[in-house]
Design a protein around this motif. Structure first.
Motif, PDB file in Angstrom:
ATOM      1  N   VAL A  95      10.077  36.033  73.891  1.00  0.00           N
ATOM      2  CA  VAL A  95       9.611  35.152  72.816  1.00  0.00           C
ATOM      3  C   VAL A  95       8.375  35.792  72.203  1.00  0.00           C
ATOM      4  N   SER A  96       8.513  36.266  70.976  1.00  0.00           N
ATOM      5  CA  SER A  96       7.400  36.949  70.309  1.00  0.00           C
ATOM      6  C   SER A  96       6.470  35.931  69.666  1.00  0.00           C
ATOM      7  N   LEU A  97       5.185  36.132  69.846  1.00  0.00           N
ATOM      8  CA  LEU A  97       4.170  35.250  69.270  1.00  0.00           C
ATOM      9  C   LEU A  97       3.594  35.880  68.000  1.00  0.00           C
ATOM     10  N   PRO A  98       2.943  35.077  67.177  1.00  0.00           N
ATOM     11  CA  PRO A  98       2.356  35.608  65.933  1.00  0.00           C
ATOM     12  C   PRO A  98       1.384  36.758  66.179  1.00  0.00           C
ATOM     13  N   GLU A  99       0.746  36.738  67.350  1.00  0.00           N
ATOM     14  CA  GLU A  99      -0.220  37.805  67.643  1.00  0.00           C
ATOM     15  C   GLU A  99       0.478  39.101  68.040  1.00  0.00           C
ATOM     16  N   ASP A 100       1.834  39.121  67.911  1.00  0.00           N
ATOM     17  CA  ASP A 100       2.624  40.306  68.236  1.00  0.00           C
ATOM     18  C   ASP A 100       2.529  40.653  69.718  1.00  0.00           C
ATOM     19  N   ALA A 101       2.391  39.636  70.533  1.00  0.00           N
ATOM     20  CA  ALA A 101       2.355  39.844  71.979  1.00  0.00           C
ATOM     21  C   ALA A 101       3.444  38.987  72.615  1.00  0.00           C
ATOM     22  N   THR A 102       4.100  39.524  73.620  1.00  0.00           N
ATOM     23  CA  THR A 102       5.154  38.779  74.311  1.00  0.00           C
ATOM     24  C   THR A 102       4.571  38.183  75.583  1.00  0.00           C
ATOM     25  N   GLN A 103       4.421  36.878  75.576  1.00  0.00           N
ATOM     26  CA  GLN A 103       3.858  36.205  76.746  1.00  0.00           C
ATOM     27  C   GLN A 103       4.915  35.407  77.495  1.00  0.00           C
ATOM     28  N   TYR A 104       5.971  35.030  76.795  1.00  0.00           N
ATOM     29  CA  TYR A 104       6.977  34.165  77.417  1.00  0.00           C
ATOM     30  C   TYR A 104       8.375  34.776  77.321  1.00  0.00           C
ATOM     31  N   TYR A 105       9.188  34.381  78.268  1.00  0.00           N
ATOM     32  CA  TYR A 105      10.606  34.748  78.267  1.00  0.00           C
ATOM     33  C   TYR A 105      11.423  33.475  78.404  1.00  0.00           C
ATOM     34  N   VAL A 106      12.406  33.323  77.522  1.00  0.00           N
ATOM     35  CA  VAL A 106      13.285  32.167  77.609  1.00  0.00           C
ATOM     36  C   VAL A 106      14.546  32.572  78.368  1.00  0.00           C
ATOM     37  N   GLY A 107      14.984  31.691  79.236  1.00  0.00           N
ATOM     38  CA  GLY A 107      16.202  31.942  80.002  1.00  0.00           C
ATOM     39  C   GLY A 107      17.243  30.875  79.700  1.00  0.00           C
ATOM     40  N   VAL A 108      18.466  31.309  79.436  1.00  0.00           N
ATOM     41  CA  VAL A 108      19.581  30.382  79.195  1.00  0.00           C
ATOM     42  C   VAL A 108      20.572  30.573  80.338  1.00  0.00           C
ATOM     43  N   GLN A 109      20.798  29.513  81.094  1.00  0.00           N
ATOM     44  CA  GLN A 109      21.640  29.583  82.282  1.00  0.00           C
ATOM     45  C   GLN A 109      22.917  28.762  82.083  1.00  0.00           C
ATOM     46  N   CYS A 110      24.028  29.356  82.496  1.00  0.00           N
ATOM     47  CA  CYS A 110      25.320  28.671  82.378  1.00  0.00           C
ATOM     48  C   CYS A 110      26.057  28.778  83.713  1.00  0.00           C
ATOM     49  N   ASP A 111      26.464  27.649  84.246  1.00  0.00           N
ATOM     50  CA  ASP A 111      27.206  27.627  85.508  1.00  0.00           C
ATOM     51  C   ASP A 111      28.658  28.042  85.230  1.00  0.00           C
ATOM     52  N   ILE A 112      29.042  29.226  85.714  1.00  0.00           N
ATOM     53  CA  ILE A 112      30.397  29.747  85.476  1.00  0.00           C
ATOM     54  C   ILE A 112      31.195  29.804  86.778  1.00  0.00           C
ATOM     55  N   THR A 113      30.843  28.946  87.721  1.00  0.00           N
ATOM     56  CA  THR A 113      31.518  28.947  89.020  1.00  0.00           C
ATOM     57  C   THR A 113      33.019  28.726  88.873  1.00  0.00           C
ATOM     58  N   ASP A 114      33.413  27.763  88.041  1.00  0.00           N
ATOM     59  CA  ASP A 114      34.845  27.473  87.860  1.00  0.00           C
ATOM     60  C   ASP A 114      35.593  28.694  87.325  1.00  0.00           C
ATOM     61  N   ILE A 115      34.959  29.431  86.422  1.00  0.00           N
ATOM     62  CA  ILE A 115      35.590  30.632  85.863  1.00  0.00           C
ATOM     63  C   ILE A 115      35.775  31.679  86.950  1.00  0.00           C
ATOM     64  N   LYS A 116      34.751  31.873  87.777  1.00  0.00           N
ATOM     65  CA  LYS A 116      34.826  32.868  88.848  1.00  0.00           C
ATOM     66  C   LYS A 116      35.885  32.490  89.883  1.00  0.00           C
ATOM     67  N   VAL A 117      35.976  31.202  90.201  1.00  0.00           N
ATOM     68  CA  VAL A 117      36.987  30.740  91.162  1.00  0.00           C
ATOM     69  C   VAL A 117      38.385  30.992  90.612  1.00  0.00           C
ATOM     70  N   ALA A 118      38.578  30.694  89.318  1.00  0.00           N
ATOM     71  CA  ALA A 118      39.886  30.917  88.688  1.00  0.00           C
ATOM     72  C   ALA A 118      40.233  32.402  88.674  1.00  0.00           C
ATOM     73  N   GLN A 119      39.255  33.250  88.376  1.00  0.00           N
ATOM     74  CA  GLN A 119      39.488  34.693  88.362  1.00  0.00           C
ATOM     75  C   GLN A 119      39.896  35.201  89.742  1.00  0.00           C
ATOM     76  N   LYS A 120      39.256  34.669  90.782  1.00  0.00           N
ATOM     77  CA  LYS A 120      39.594  35.091  92.145  1.00  0.00           C
ATOM     78  C   LYS A 120      41.009  34.654  92.514  1.00  0.00           C
ATOM     79  N   LYS A 121      41.399  33.451  92.096  1.00  0.00           N
ATOM     80  CA  LYS A 121      42.753  32.979  92.379  1.00  0.00           C
ATOM     81  C   LYS A 121      43.788  33.877  91.707  1.00  0.00           C
ATOM     82  N   ILE A 122      43.505  34.275  90.472  1.00  0.00           N
ATOM     83  CA  ILE A 122      44.422  35.161  89.752  1.00  0.00           C
ATOM     84  C   ILE A 122      44.516  36.512  90.456  1.00  0.00           C
ATOM     85  N   THR A 123      43.369  37.033  90.889  1.00  0.00           N
ATOM     86  CA  THR A 123      43.348  38.322  91.585  1.00  0.00           C
ATOM     87  C   THR A 123      44.119  38.244  92.897  1.00  0.00           C
ATOM     88  N   ASP A 124      43.888  37.169  93.668  1.00  0.00           N
ATOM     89  CA  ASP A 124      44.581  37.000  94.950  1.00  0.00           C
ATOM     90  C   ASP A 124      46.087  36.861  94.742  1.00  0.00           C
TER      91      ASP A 124
END
Length: 234
Positions: free
Chosen positions: A104-133
């Motif tokens: 996150v860039s500030l007007p002072e041209d310094a980066t003090q913060y980082y934004v994180g976007v988290q998504c629970d993809i457990t169901d997708i991973k479980v489905a992928q494993k079932k397909i692989t198995d």
């Protein structure tokens, strides 16, 4: 107007289904300074348990250290980064987290913060494993079928080759003039045609299953009654 937009953005971030966090990277510990409700529900931790801590406490024994290193490297270089890694909830339950971090860039041209976007993809991973198995089991089953067909093909081929040799020896000894022998040879000819068709079908099945490279080199057999054999219909 600016204040109104700010309130709308606060409401939007609070309402989104994805977990949203904000970290202060100017501090050595890079603590969380903001989390939305979705992140609380995703992890099972309350806001008072999250703020002031580094997100690393969500990691565990199955967390890929290489993915964690990618995050650390991106922050050091002030770059965006997306990873998929195993995190752990407050109750110890693991979940797959698709995490995207951005500076996150500030007007002072310094980066003090980082934004994180988290998504629970457990169901997708479980489905992928079932397909692989399932794909692995199907491959193993096909392998068993190929082996069975190859063995059957070889057995029939050897048996018919022996029968063909016997027929040829009978013909060479010129005993096919005997009416009973001629009838026997005619029946062998008829049976051979059926077996040849079966062998061709087996080979086609093996090719379809990907076993053509391991087909036994067994020629189709052809039995011929001598031209001077008596007509078996008379």
């Amino acid at each position: 107007m600016a204040l109104e937009i700010s309130k709308i953005m606060d409401r939007a971030v609070s309402s989104t289904a994805e977990g949203i966090t904000l970290s202060d990277i100017s501090s050595p510990e890079q603590p969380l300074v903001y989390v939305n409700g979705s992140f609380e529900r995703m992890t099972g931790y309350g806001k008072d348990e999250l703020l002031g801590k580094n997100c690393r406490f969500l990691q565990g024994k199955e967390t890929d250290k290489n993915e964690v290193a990618k995050i650390r490297n991106a922050i050091n270089l002030r770059q965006n980064c997306t990873v998929e890694l195993v995190n752990y909830k407050k109750n110890g339950e693991k979940f797959w987290n698709r995490l995207t971090v951005s500076p996150v860039s500030l007007p002072e041209d310094a980066t003090q913060y980082y934004v994180g976007v988290q998504c629970d993809i457990t169901d997708i991973k479980v489905a992928q494993k079932k397909i692989t198995d399932y794909s692995l089991k199907l491959e193993q089953k096909n392998e068993s079928i190929k082996n069975a067909l190859q063995g059957f093909n070889a057995t029939i081929g050897r048996a018919m080759y022996n029968a063909s040799s016997t027929s040829k020896r009978l013909a060479e000894k010129e005993i096919s003039a005997d009416r009973e022998v001629a009838k026997m040879l005619a029946k062998i000819n008829e049976a051979t045609e059926s077996v040849n068709d079966l062998i061709l079908n087996l080979r086609a099945a093996l090719v379809h299953l990907g076993g053509a490279d391991r087909l036994h080199n067994i020629d189709l057999v052809n039995f011929k009654v001598l031209r001077n054999s008596p007509d078996t219909k008379r």
